[in-house]
Design a protein around this motif. Structure first.
Motif, mmCIF file in Angstrom:
data_model
loop_
_atom_site.group_PDB
_atom_site.id
_atom_site.type_symbol
_atom_site.label_atom_id
_atom_site.label_comp_id
_atom_site.label_asym_id
_atom_site.label_seq_id
_atom_site.Cartn_x
_atom_site.Cartn_y
_atom_site.Cartn_z
ATOM 1 N N ALA A 152 0.841 -1.088 -0.015
ATOM 2 C CA ALA A 152 0.285 0.066 0.149
ATOM 3 C C ALA A 152 0.760 1.261 0.042
ATOM 4 C CB ALA A 152 -1.013 0.041 1.133
ATOM 5 N N ARG A 153 1.873 1.190 0.775
ATOM 6 C CA ARG A 153 2.689 2.461 0.966
ATOM 7 C C ARG A 153 3.471 2.603 -0.390
ATOM 8 N NH1 ARG A 153 2.846 7.036 2.971
ATOM 9 N NH2 ARG A 153 3.092 7.707 0.855
ATOM 10 N N ALA A 154 4.037 1.500 -1.082
ATOM 11 C CA ALA A 154 4.611 1.474 -2.335
ATOM 12 C C ALA A 154 3.830 2.141 -3.508
ATOM 13 C CB ALA A 154 5.084 0.095 -2.857
ATOM 14 N N ASN A 155 2.293 2.020 -3.444
ATOM 15 C CA ASN A 155 1.491 2.370 -4.343
ATOM 16 C C ASN A 155 0.913 3.936 -3.961
ATOM 17 O OD1 ASN A 155 1.481 0.233 -6.166
ATOM 18 N ND2 ASN A 155 0.504 -0.774 -4.682
ATOM 19 N N THR A 156 1.269 4.355 -2.784
ATOM 20 C CA THR A 156 0.945 5.796 -2.174
ATOM 21 C C THR A 156 2.117 6.973 -2.539
ATOM 22 O OG1 THR A 156 -0.646 4.690 -0.711
ATOM 23 C CG2 THR A 156 -0.254 7.084 -0.624
ATOM 24 N N PRO A 157 2.050 7.998 -3.113
ATOM 25 C CA PRO A 157 2.906 8.853 -3.269
ATOM 26 C C PRO A 157 3.330 9.458 -2.176
ATOM 27 C CG PRO A 157 0.945 9.343 -5.082
ATOM 28 C CD PRO A 157 0.578 8.315 -3.922
ATOM 29 N N ASP A 158 4.820 9.968 -2.093
ATOM 30 C CA ASP A 158 5.177 10.084 -0.751
ATOM 31 C C ASP A 158 4.626 11.270 -0.127
ATOM 32 O OD1 ASP A 158 7.000 8.357 -0.219
ATOM 33 O OD2 ASP A 158 8.662 9.268 -0.999
ATOM 34 N N GLU A 159 3.866 12.230 -1.148
ATOM 35 C CA GLU A 159 3.113 13.569 -0.538
ATOM 36 C C GLU A 159 1.766 13.042 0.002
ATOM 37 O OE1 GLU A 159 2.304 13.276 -5.108
ATOM 38 O OE2 GLU A 159 4.146 13.150 -3.729
ATOM 39 N N LYS A 160 1.464 11.972 -0.098
ATOM 40 C CA LYS A 160 0.285 11.414 0.552
ATOM 41 C C LYS A 160 0.176 10.710 1.831
ATOM 42 C CE LYS A 160 -2.142 12.842 -3.129
ATOM 43 N NZ LYS A 160 -3.184 13.779 -3.101
ATOM 44 N N VAL A 161 -0.677 10.842 2.590
ATOM 45 C CA VAL A 161 -0.699 10.066 3.754
ATOM 46 C C VAL A 161 -1.538 8.735 3.726
ATOM 47 C CG1 VAL A 161 -1.731 10.074 6.310
ATOM 48 C CG2 VAL A 161 -0.702 12.301 5.183
ATOM 49 N N LEU A 162 -0.869 7.657 4.271
ATOM 50 C CA LEU A 162 -1.540 6.559 4.316
ATOM 51 C C LEU A 162 -1.930 6.114 5.458
ATOM 52 C CD1 LEU A 162 -1.949 3.537 2.996
ATOM 53 C CD2 LEU A 162 0.325 2.993 3.847
ATOM 54 N N LYS A 163 -3.305 5.663 5.684
ATOM 55 C CA LYS A 163 -3.830 5.194 6.817
ATOM 56 C C LYS A 163 -4.173 3.752 6.891
ATOM 57 C CE LYS A 163 -5.492 9.277 8.772
ATOM 58 N NZ LYS A 163 -5.332 9.486 10.297
#
Length: 65
Positions: free
Chosen positions: A9-20
Motif C-alpha cells: 500500500a505504501r509503495a502504491n501511495t505517493p510520498d506526498e500522500k498520507v497512508l492510513k
C-alpha cells in the motif's frame, strides 16, 4: 501478512500522500511501526477498539504544521 500488505500500500501511495492503515492485531501494528520508522517514515498510532496507523514523510507534516 499485514506487514506485506502495508508495504504494498505504501509503495502504491505517493510520498506526498498520507497512508492510513487500520488493524486489530497489536503484534502486526508493532511490526509495521518498526518497519516504516526504519525506512524513514513518520508513524503515528491511535488505539480505539482497533489501531489506526498514519504513515507519512516528515516533510509533509512540516508543510501542514
Amino acid at each position: 501478512m499485514a506487514l506485506l500488505l502495508a508495504k504494498r500500500a505504501r509503495a502504491n501511495t505517493p510520498d506526498e500522500k498520507v497512508l492510513k492503515i487500520f488493524s486489530q492485531e497489536g503484534a502486526s501494528v508493532a511490526d509495521m511501526v518498526r518497519y516504516f520508522e526504519r525506512v524513514g517514515y513518520t508513524v503515528e498510532v491511535l488505539q480505539h477498539t482497533y489501531y489506526e496507523i498514519t504513515v507519512y514523510r516528515e516533510s509533509l507534516n512540516a508543510r501542514n504544521g
